[in-house]
Design an enzyme around this catalytic site. Structure first.
Site, PDB file in Angstrom:
ATOM      1  CE  LYS A  94      -3.900  -2.133   2.426  1.00 27.75           C
ATOM      2  NZ  LYS A  94      -4.771  -2.099   3.639  1.00 27.75           N
TER       3      LYS A  94
ATOM      4  CG  ASP B 226       4.640  -1.162  13.321  1.00 29.60           C
ATOM      5  OD1 ASP B 226       5.566  -1.560  14.048  1.00 29.60           O
ATOM      6  OD2 ASP B 226       3.523  -0.842  13.753  1.00 29.60           O
TER       7      ASP B 226
ATOM      8  CG  ASP C 174      -1.585  13.868  14.659  1.00 26.39           C
ATOM      9  OD1 ASP C 174      -2.607  13.617  15.342  1.00 26.39           O
ATOM     10  OD2 ASP C 174      -1.617  13.992  13.419  1.00 26.39           O
TER      11      ASP C 174
END
Length: 973
Positions: free
Chosen positions: A248, A278, A673
């Site tokens: 992706k 990851d 964030d």
């Protein structure tokens, strides 16, 4: 002192006490001294300590001092005794060099005074951070300064905001006091929605009250920290790149990001790049290996010819004159050769991608025949591979390359790995063990460095001696490639990045947006910001040394020194004060007060158990947290550091620690964030918004309607999670360092998805009004019309003045308004219900996207149709409003032109909804090479209206008169 403590701790001496009172002067000697006129260099063979005038505070003890580059009559200055037998020139007086230096000094002082006058007599960075330092030469001037918005632009903007606030008050007074009795339900719903919109406007508007711009001075940064013939004093930076699924997130995109990092314009020994995989994909590992080999050729090419950008895919794709400003004859030949090398590199990467499409049944195997450790994505050990580094990482010219490290943290079933936030925290720990740079830059895998001087731009704030100590991060705006020129779905988001973020920069700083941000490592460790104390009003003979006589401290006496180390440590651990009893603050008049040491100074007072509870069971990592200025521990070997790095990325390392709660990226929301930046601001830190003339970073954005809506859905879902958590800014962080206007911005960032409910209701009202013949307002009087007209004028005036001071174009502003409605009635609405189900009921829902492939034309992805449930609400709103318009017009035709007057208000209301949803409709129907969407819409509308008009007129039916009752005599009753 901190380095010695760290070394001692690593060797097993976990004694976190600090030096006794007798050592206090050395403990506080943390700030670099500002050089004198000669910048600490020998002049005429006279060492700087033998200059004729030596301020008394420079002597003895290594006290925390602020030497002045000028003479202050309030300061005791001790003249050095002169030998009358020697010529004055021996002391630097009377010589030609001395006269030339004095003339140069006077000229620079006059120039600085003129610059100050041009700046309105204001401070270079008037943050309230402290008094202005006298500026002596170019190397000692501020590294950045604020550029306030001109008063001719900002004052009218503020005035119209106040006027609009007053008009809104009168508007609601009229709306509440004049209900519509025959349409009470419609009136009540509309008033509730309008009140919510007004509150949302206040939350969004007032954080933009103090917008500012900033300017950096890269030449001054080099003069101060990169002196000729000496090693660079710029601070090291660890750069994080995060990726998960290489299918992706294409490996070629990640490779371009890594190449732009390795070629950045910064000392190579100060840069380390950590790539977090990851997904534990062997494809990412092999692609990174190929990238490291290609970097040996690409990096010297970039630095030799100073090209921009330094991501090869985007450099070679530029449609510009690449020969502009190039003077070396070999450039064309080497560029052609490098382009061929890059094309071969792309082919190798594409071959790896094609190979990875079909996974072998036995899993992937490495070149030595051993199975790939990450074959099971959910159950694999931690992996670290250093591709480039100080031992062997050299380019084709023999120059050293920055360090490149591959990291894949351990994953085991039954553990919560916290997605991106957990991966970033793993990188924080790994980098602390291996390189421990004091600053961190995090980038998404699709955000490459577009400006090779981006790190220097951030260091102009981080390393500024006045401003830098309290800066937790420097946020850069997000800029994007590959967006269509019309930016149909507001992907550039310029209203947020060029208006809202500039406003926040004038308060306490911008929010963290997830990428393109340079952090201070100590701020990520959950420490409070250093505080600035006001200088005392009284003077004493001990100035500027640390006062102990009590004369400038309100008569407080020096506490008696204790000889019991354990009791002293207990006292120091029991409070968050300066070490060793009361240390009164003395400062020089007109000079910035000494900033208290960052909490890392106080962390040395903690016990071993407290440190391990906060940071985890790693002596090496905990020791690194004591090094405020970074650097690795000298006593540890590379092999032991690598072993420790594997340990700190184990899946159980964070158990029973403060990671994700107070340390590192904060857990609890998919938008980690916002939460991470919010916690830092609550600790009293401030952030900086840096907008270089050349964008620092560029990335890719989803230009397809469905993908864009799903991106907005994720952001809104994160805001809902924060709103329903203990970190909600409505009730969290009071008593800390968060300013109230900054709090308003965070409240707005977490509350805005709830606006989708009143927005959906309000967009439905026009259709209901047109279908029922009712309206949300009674017949307007002249006074009422005045308030309605004034409100519309204020809305338009606010927007125009906002665009004027920010430089945002009207097309960008309008696209933002349109997508606010589109996202509000679709993604934000689903986020509210999904968030409620997830937080309250524990049900995690996902919306699937089915795609229909586009063609190979430019922006083909823009026209690819992907069905998703997010499209249902706006589609429904469009249909019912179009039906309402047709029904309203047909009703007016049937009832005569007396009904056209009330119809215009309803039609305006309906067209307001349709115009805002027009990009959505275009996304459903329109293509550049097909019939324009607007033609289709108007064709349907006009066809419906003329059909109804045709039925009403009945031109082909014979007209027959009915019976006349008076003539026939029939009684119809």
């Amino acid at each position: 002192m901190q380095g010695a403590l760290a070394e001692a701790m690593l060797q097993g001496h976990m004694t976190y006490g600090r030096a006794y009172d007798s050592d206090l002067p050395h403990v506080f000697h943390t700030m670099p001294q500002v050089p004198l006129l000669t910048n600490g260099q020998m002049v005429d063979d006279i060492p700087p300590e033998q200059h004729a005038l030596v301020p008394s505070f420079m002597g003895g003890g290594g006290k925390r001092i602020h030497p002045l580059p000028f003479s202050d009559p309030n300061l005791p200055v001790q003249p050095r005794s002169m030998d009358p037998s020697k010529d004055l020139a021996a002391y630097g007086y009377g010589s030609v060099a001395w006269k030339e230096r004095m003339e140069n000094w006077k000229q620079k002082q006059e120039k600085l005074q003129m610059m100050k006058n041009e700046n309105g007599g204001k401070d270079w960075d008037n943050d309230g951070d402290g008094p202005e330092l006298p500026l002596m030469d170019e190397a000692r001037q501020p590294l950045s300064r604020k550029l306030p918005i001109p008063s001719s632009q900002i004052n009218p903007y503020r005035m119209i905001i106040i006027i609009r606030l007053v008009v809104v008050g009168f508007f609601f007074h009229y709306r509440v006091m004049h209900p519509v009795n025959d349409a009470y339900a419609l009136w009540l719903v509309s008033v509730i929605c309008e009140i919510w919109f007004a509150l949302s406007w206040i939350l969004d508007q007032f954080p933009k009250w103090l917008p500012i711009d900033r300017e950096t001075y890269l030449d001054r940064l080099s003069l101060r920290y990169e002196k000729e013939g000496q090693p660079s004093q710029l601070s090291p930076v660890d750069i994080f790149v995060s990726t998960v699924d290489p299918l992706k997130e294409p490996p070629l995109v990640t490779a371009n990001t890594v190449l732009s990092i390795l070629a950045v314009d910064y000392p190579v020994d100060k840069v380390s790049c950590y790539v977090s995989d990851d997904g534990a994909a062997m494809l990412t590992f092999e692609a990174l290996s190929e990238t490291s080999e290609f970097a040996r050729k690409w990096v010297p090419f970039c630095k030799k010819f100073n090209i921009e950008p330094r991501a090869p895919e985007f450099y070679f794709a530029q449609k510009i004159d690449y020969l502009k400003d190039k003077v070396l004859p070999s450039f064309v030949k080497e560029r052609r050769a490098m382009k061929r090398e890059y094309e071969e590199f792309k082919v190798r990467i594409n071959a790896l991608v094609a190979k990875a499409q079909k996974v072998p049944e036995e899993g992937w195997t490495m070149q030595d025949g051993t199975p790939w450790p990450g074959n099971n994505v959910r159950d694999h050990p931690g992996m670290i591979q250093v591709f480039l580094g100080q031992s062997g990482g050299h380019d084709t010219d023999g120059n050293e390359l920055p360090r490149l490290v591959y990291v894949s943290r351990e994953k085991r079933p039954g553990f919560n790995h916290h997605k991106k936030a957990g991966a970033m925290n793993a990188l924080v720990r790994v980098s602390a063990v291996l390189t421990n740079a004091p600053y961190l830059l995090n980038l998404d895998c699709d955000h490459y460095i577009n400006n090779s001087k981006a790190l220097r731009e951030s260091m102009c704030f981080m390393m500024d001696p006045l401003l830098g100590k309290r800066v937790c991060y420097v946020q850069f705006p997000q800029r994007f490639d590959g967006i269509d020129k019309n930016d149909r779905y507001a992907n550039r988001n310029t209203v947020f990045f060029d208006i809202n973020m500039k406003g926040l920069d004038g308060i306490q700083g911008p929010i963290y947006v997830g990428t393109g941000c340079v952090f201070r490592r100590q701020a990520l460790y959950g420490y409070d910001a250093p505080k600035t104390k006001k200088p005392p009003t009284r003077t004493c003979n001990c100035w500027p040394k640390w006062c102990c006589c009590g004369c400038c401290c309100g008569g407080r006496k020096k506490k008696k020194k204790t000889n019991n180390p354990k009791s002293e440590l207990k006292k120091r651990n029991s409070r968050k004060a300066d070490a060793g009893g009361h240390v009164p603050v003395c400062a020089l008049e007109g000079i910035e007060e000494g900033i208290e040491g960052i909490e890392s100074e106080n962390v040395a007072l903690m016990s071993e158990q407290k440190l391990e509870k906060k940071f985890g069971q790693s002596p090496v990592f905990v020791a690194s947290t004591l090094l405020e200025n970074g650097g690795t521990l000298k006593s540890a070997s590379p092999a032991s550091l690598l072993k420790e790095a594997i340990h700190v990325i184990s899946c159980g390392y964070e158990d029973k620690t403060e990671w994700g709660k107070e340390v590192g990226w904060i857990y609890g929301s998919v938008t980690e964030d916002i939460l991470t930046g919010f916690k830092m601001h609550c600790h009293g830190w401030r952030s900086i918004y840096c907008i270089p003339s050349r964008p620092a970073f560029k990335g890719s954005a989803p230009i397809n309607l469905s993908d864009r809506l799903h991106q907005v859905l994720r952001w809104a879902l994160g805001s809902i999670e924060i709103f329903l958590s203990r970190h909600c800014p409505l009730w969290y962080g009071y008593g800390g360092g968060l300013k109230w206007l900054e709090r308003l911005s965070y409240i707005n960032a977490t509350v805005y998805p709830w606006t989708s409910i009143p927005l959906l209701a309000y967009c439905t009202l026009p259709a209901v009004c047109l279908l029922t013949g009712k309206f949300i307002t009674p017949e307007l009087s002249n006074v009422a019309s005045l308030w309605f007209l004034s409100l519309f004028i204020c809305i338009f005036a606010t927007s125009i003045l906002e665009m004027r001071w920010s430089g945002v174009g009207i097309d960008e502003w309008w696209r933002n308004e349109q997508f606010w409605v589109i996202g509000g009635v679709s993604a934000h609405l689903f986020a509210v219900f999904q968030g409620l189900l997830k937080v309250l009921a524990g049900v995690d829902t996902n919306f699937t996207v089915t795609s229909k492939a586009g063609d190979d034309e430019d922006f083909s992805e823009l026209y690819a149709f992907k069905w998703t449930t997010l499209l249902i609400p706006p589609t429904t709103l469009l249909i019912i409003n179009l039906i309402g318009v047709v029904a309203g017009i047909s009703n007016a035709i049937n009832n005569g032109y007396e009904s056209w007057g009330p119809l215009f208000g309803k039609l305006f209301f309906a067209f307001w909804v349709i115009v805002h949803l027009y990009p959505f409709l275009k996304g459903l129907l329109g293509r550049q090479n097909r019939t324009p969407t607007i033609i289709i819409v108007w064709s349907i509308l006009l066809a419906s209206i003329f059909s109804l008009l045709w039925v009403r007129i009945d031109p082909f039916l014979a007209k027959s008169d009915g019976p006349v009752l008076e003539e026939c005599g029939l009684d119809c009753n």
